[in-house]
Enzyme design. Structure first.
Site, PDB file in Angstrom:
ATOM      1  N   ASN A  17       0.826  -1.193   0.000  1.00 56.89           N
ATOM      2  CA  ASN A  17       0.000   0.000   0.000  1.00 56.89           C
ATOM      3  C   ASN A  17       0.868   1.252   0.000  1.00 56.89           C
ATOM      4  O   ASN A  17       0.562   2.250  -0.638  1.00 56.89           O
ATOM      5  CB  ASN A  17      -0.900  -0.053   1.247  1.00 56.89           C
ATOM      6  CG  ASN A  17      -1.899   1.053   1.243  1.00 56.89           C
ATOM      7  OD1 ASN A  17      -2.270   1.543   0.184  1.00 56.89           O
ATOM      8  ND2 ASN A  17      -2.311   1.467   2.427  1.00 56.89           N
TER       9      ASN A  17
ATOM     10  N   VAL B 171      11.256  -1.613   0.046  1.00 58.86           N
ATOM     11  CA  VAL B 171      11.906  -2.137   1.251  1.00 58.86           C
ATOM     12  C   VAL B 171      12.769  -1.058   1.892  1.00 58.86           C
ATOM     13  O   VAL B 171      12.729  -0.851   3.103  1.00 58.86           O
ATOM     14  CB  VAL B 171      12.765  -3.378   0.903  1.00 58.86           C
ATOM     15  CG1 VAL B 171      13.619  -3.792   2.098  1.00 58.86           C
ATOM     16  CG2 VAL B 171      11.879  -4.530   0.462  1.00 58.86           C
ATOM     17  N   CYS B 172      13.539  -0.341   1.094  1.00 57.02           N
ATOM     18  CA  CYS B 172      14.493   0.637   1.640  1.00 57.02           C
ATOM     19  C   CYS B 172      13.794   1.631   2.565  1.00 57.02           C
ATOM     20  O   CYS B 172      14.204   1.823   3.701  1.00 57.02           O
ATOM     21  CB  CYS B 172      15.190   1.369   0.502  1.00 57.02           C
ATOM     22  SG  CYS B 172      16.254   2.685   1.073  1.00 57.02           S
TER      23      CYS B 172
ATOM     24  N   LYS C 294      18.185   3.219   9.862  1.00 61.73           N
ATOM     25  CA  LYS C 294      19.024   4.388  10.170  1.00 61.73           C
ATOM     26  C   LYS C 294      18.435   5.190  11.322  1.00 61.73           C
ATOM     27  O   LYS C 294      19.165   5.737  12.141  1.00 61.73           O
ATOM     28  CB  LYS C 294      19.192   5.273   8.937  1.00 61.73           C
ATOM     29  CG  LYS C 294      20.494   5.025   8.190  1.00 61.73           C
ATOM     30  CD  LYS C 294      20.527   3.807   7.324  1.00 61.73           C
ATOM     31  CE  LYS C 294      21.016   2.537   7.894  1.00 61.73           C
ATOM     32  NZ  LYS C 294      20.955   1.390   7.006  1.00 61.73           N
TER      33      LYS C 294
ATOM     34  N   GLY D 244      26.981 -10.130   8.162  1.00 63.06           N
ATOM     35  CA  GLY D 244      27.072  -9.168   7.054  1.00 63.06           C
ATOM     36  C   GLY D 244      26.490  -7.837   7.491  1.00 63.06           C
ATOM     37  O   GLY D 244      26.344  -7.550   8.694  1.00 63.06           O
TER      38      GLY D 244
ATOM     39  N   GLU E 123      28.840 -16.243  12.129  1.00 65.60           N
ATOM     40  CA  GLU E 123      29.161 -15.981  10.724  1.00 65.60           C
ATOM     41  C   GLU E 123      29.866 -17.215  10.150  1.00 65.60           C
ATOM     42  O   GLU E 123      30.796 -17.744  10.735  1.00 65.60           O
ATOM     43  CB  GLU E 123      30.036 -14.718  10.620  1.00 65.60           C
ATOM     44  CG  GLU E 123      30.764 -14.512   9.301  1.00 65.60           C
ATOM     45  CD  GLU E 123      29.855 -14.447   8.073  1.00 65.60           C
ATOM     46  OE1 GLU E 123      28.844 -13.749   8.095  1.00 65.60           O
ATOM     47  OE2 GLU E 123      30.181 -15.147   7.079  1.00 65.60           O
TER      48      GLU E 123
ATOM     49  N   GLY F  45      21.730 -12.828   3.611  1.00 66.42           N
ATOM     50  CA  GLY F  45      21.686 -12.377   2.224  1.00 66.42           C
ATOM     51  C   GLY F  45      20.262 -12.203   1.741  1.00 66.42           C
ATOM     52  O   GLY F  45      19.307 -12.447   2.490  1.00 66.42           O
TER      53      GLY F  45
ATOM     54  N   ASP G 127      17.832  -4.359  -7.296  1.00 61.20           N
ATOM     55  CA  ASP G 127      18.238  -5.669  -6.752  1.00 61.20           C
ATOM     56  C   ASP G 127      17.974  -6.813  -7.725  1.00 61.20           C
ATOM     57  O   ASP G 127      18.745  -7.764  -7.800  1.00 61.20           O
ATOM     58  CB  ASP G 127      17.479  -5.968  -5.446  1.00 61.20           C
ATOM     59  CG  ASP G 127      17.915  -5.080  -4.299  1.00 61.20           C
ATOM     60  OD1 ASP G 127      18.708  -4.147  -4.537  1.00 61.20           O
ATOM     61  OD2 ASP G 127      17.462  -5.310  -3.159  1.00 61.20           O
TER      62      ASP G 127
ATOM     63  N   HIS H 271      39.700  22.902   8.368  1.00 64.74           N
ATOM     64  CA  HIS H 271      40.350  22.382   9.576  1.00 64.74           C
ATOM     65  C   HIS H 271      39.684  22.984  10.806  1.00 64.74           C
ATOM     66  O   HIS H 271      39.463  24.195  10.829  1.00 64.74           O
ATOM     67  CB  HIS H 271      41.837  22.749   9.566  1.00 64.74           C
ATOM     68  CG  HIS H 271      42.532  22.321  10.823  1.00 64.74           C
ATOM     69  ND1 HIS H 271      42.904  21.012  11.045  1.00 64.74           N
ATOM     70  CD2 HIS H 271      42.906  23.024  11.920  1.00 64.74           C
ATOM     71  CE1 HIS H 271      43.491  20.931  12.231  1.00 64.74           C
ATOM     72  NE2 HIS H 271      43.496  22.137  12.784  1.00 64.74           N
TER      73      HIS H 271
END
Ligand code: NAI
Length: 475
Positions: free
Chosen positions: A39, A44-45, A54, A184, A205, A273, A314, A446
């Site tokens: 909807n 996905v992102c 995030k 990952g 892993e 994955g 993807d 700097h």
């Protein structure tokens, strides 16, 4: 009764690739349909990946920084976490953004439809909606159908204690003990979020290193931090069985060179994955070719083996990254609208948004060694950066790989806070064919972390004054 509507361009999937393609095509004057089975637009992102993670990683980073302040003389009490409020905050950001996409679609007169699209032929789609089937025909189609979390064979995928990135981001609760399968990018990002919220996190892993394929010097500072945050990190270890227990816990058998160990967890996150969503599209009714892994084959114009059908993001191959999808989406939209365009990026940046962030672009040392590509590197340790010391980021590092002949930048790797932003300068350098002097002689502010890029170039050219390098090593 099925109605047949015609569109100049139909886009399947409204993620960052699909909506970019649809909007670019509309801006080029095309009549566009954007189809998504969800909807909400954004894919996905936006809805279940990059953006919500995030939002949560920001919270966990600030918590970690607040704790770190005790070393600088400022001490806070133990944080109190209201998980409902955290979830609501994350959801608000997501809905603000997907509302924005819906508005932009409307402003551009892009038609949107919620439904599952599948091909009927090389020029027709069937869309299964809540109100029944709709057929549409198209001149051009852009497939941007994305990917789904891969599961481990034999592991129950509909058990509430077995999470994917999607359900982990729902943040239903904070499990006391969480096992992350797969060290990952998703495993480490979400593992760090849950650890900050109080879970005792273990990672297993399969390969000998975390973030396999990433240069080890960039992973090391992250791994050091994770060692303190996680209960255990098992590499070179294989999950051989996952069994759901009646009390809601999950018992996992892990095998490595020490033998087989069984341990129970409140929840398990499977992050091993992702796989392309090519199986929903009924591609058999077209002549679109796929490779053995289910990715759709495309050329530099994002065209599939059928000239009027394009694939991006993807589903069109690795790396599975939103910014690659967006870039490809614009290429496909332009080519489909009759404009000259091609995917000719020299590099695609990768960012792991953990604390510290790890980012790289272009050639890596692992790849250079594998492919026998000669390079020389300029490495600048952040321990020599005033800004890094001031913010407690002395374990960071910036390195630039140069072509020994032309001195042009081949690759950049950064670890430390903000690495995901800093890498953009490296990307620009790669795209522009910049050499060590171009970067070293560019005046950087700097004190800043961006200076570390100039310093890395100066390490290579031997003009660095913030560190001492013996004369014979200078160029
Ligand atoms: P990944 O490929 O990054 O990591 C999966 C890990 O699981 C690998 O290290 C692999 O060796 C390990 N593994 C595979 N089978 C295993 C097993 N049976 N037992 C233990 N370990 C096993 O995949 P991940 O983290 O699921 O992410 C999928 C994709 O999503 C990524 O490739 C990335 O493109 C994208 N993504 C990107 C993000 C970013 O750019 N920051 C964030 C999240 C996802």
């Amino acid at each position: 009764m099925a109605e047949l509507k015609h569109y100049e361009i139909a886009v399947i999937g409204a993620g960052p690739g699909g909506y970019a393609a649809a909007f670019r095509a509309a801006d080029l004057g095309k009549q566009v349909l954007l189809i998504d089975r969800d909807n909400e637009l954004g894919g996905v992102c936006l809805n279940r990946g990059c953006i919500p993670s995030k939002a949560l990683l920001h919270i966990s980073k600030v918590m970690s920084e607040a704790e770190h302040l005790s070393k600088m003389g400022v001490t806070y009490g133990k944080p109190a976490i209201d998980i409902d409020q955290v979830r609501a905050h994350k959801n608000k950001i997501v809905s603000q953004l997907n509302g924005g996409i819906a508005q932009m679609a409307k402003a551009r007169k892009v038609d949107t439809i919620q439904g599952l699209a599948a091909f009927k032929s090389n020029s027709e789609l069937n869309i299964e909606t809540e109100d029944g089937h709709i057929s549409i025909s198209f001149d051009k189609c852009i497939i941007a159908a994305g990917s789904t979390s891969a599961m481990i064979p034999g592991v129950p995928n509909d058990h509430p204690s077995i999470l994917t990135s999607r359900t982990a981001l729902d943040l239903v609760d904070i499990p006391e003990k969480l096992l992350v399968i797969g060290g990952g990018v998703i495993g480490l990002e979400l593992g760090q979020v849950y650890a900050a919220f109080g879970s005792r996190v273990s990672v297993v892993e399969f390969l000998p290193t975390l973030l396999p394929g990433t240069d080890p010097d960039l992973v090391r500072p992250l791994q050091r931090k994770l060692k303190n945050q996680f209960e255990s990190i098992l590499v070179s270890s294989k999950v051989i069985s996952v069994e759901a227990n009646d009390d809601g816990t999950v018992t996992v058998a892990i095998e490595n060179d020490k033998g087989i160990k069984r341990e129970s967890f409140n929840k398990v996150l499977v992050s091993v994955g992702r796989k392309p969503n090519s199986n929903f599209l009924n591609l058999d009714s077209t002549e679109i070719e796929m490779n053995d892994f289910g990715f759709i084959n495309v050329d530099v114009y994002q065209r599939t083996s059928i000239k009027n059908i394009f694939a991006i993001g993807d589903i069109a191959g690795n790396p599975m990254l939103a910014h690659k999808a967006t870039h490809e989406g614009k290429v496909a939209a332009e080519v489909a609208s009759g404009h000259p365009a091609a995917f000719d990026a020299r590099a695609i940046p990768s960012v792991v948004y953990t604390d510290p962030e790890v980012a790289w672009a272009g050639l890596t040392e692992i790849e250079a060694k594998e492919k026998n590509i000669s390079y020389e590197s300029g490495d600048f340790p952040w321990a020599a950066s005033g800004k890094a010391l001031a913010i407690g980021a002395n374990r960071g590092k910036t390195k630039i790989l140069f072509d020994p002949e032309t001195k042009q930048v081949l690759g950049v790797g950064i670890v430390g806070p903000g690495a995901g932003d800093l890498i953009s300068e490296g990307m620009l350098a790669i795209e522009m064919g910049a050499d060590a002097e171009d970067i070293g002689l560019t005046i950087h502010p700097h004190p800043s972390l961006s200076e570390t890029l100039a310093a890395a170039a100066e390490m290579f050219s031997g003009t660095i004054t913030d560190l001492y390098i013996p004369k014979k090593k200078r160029h």
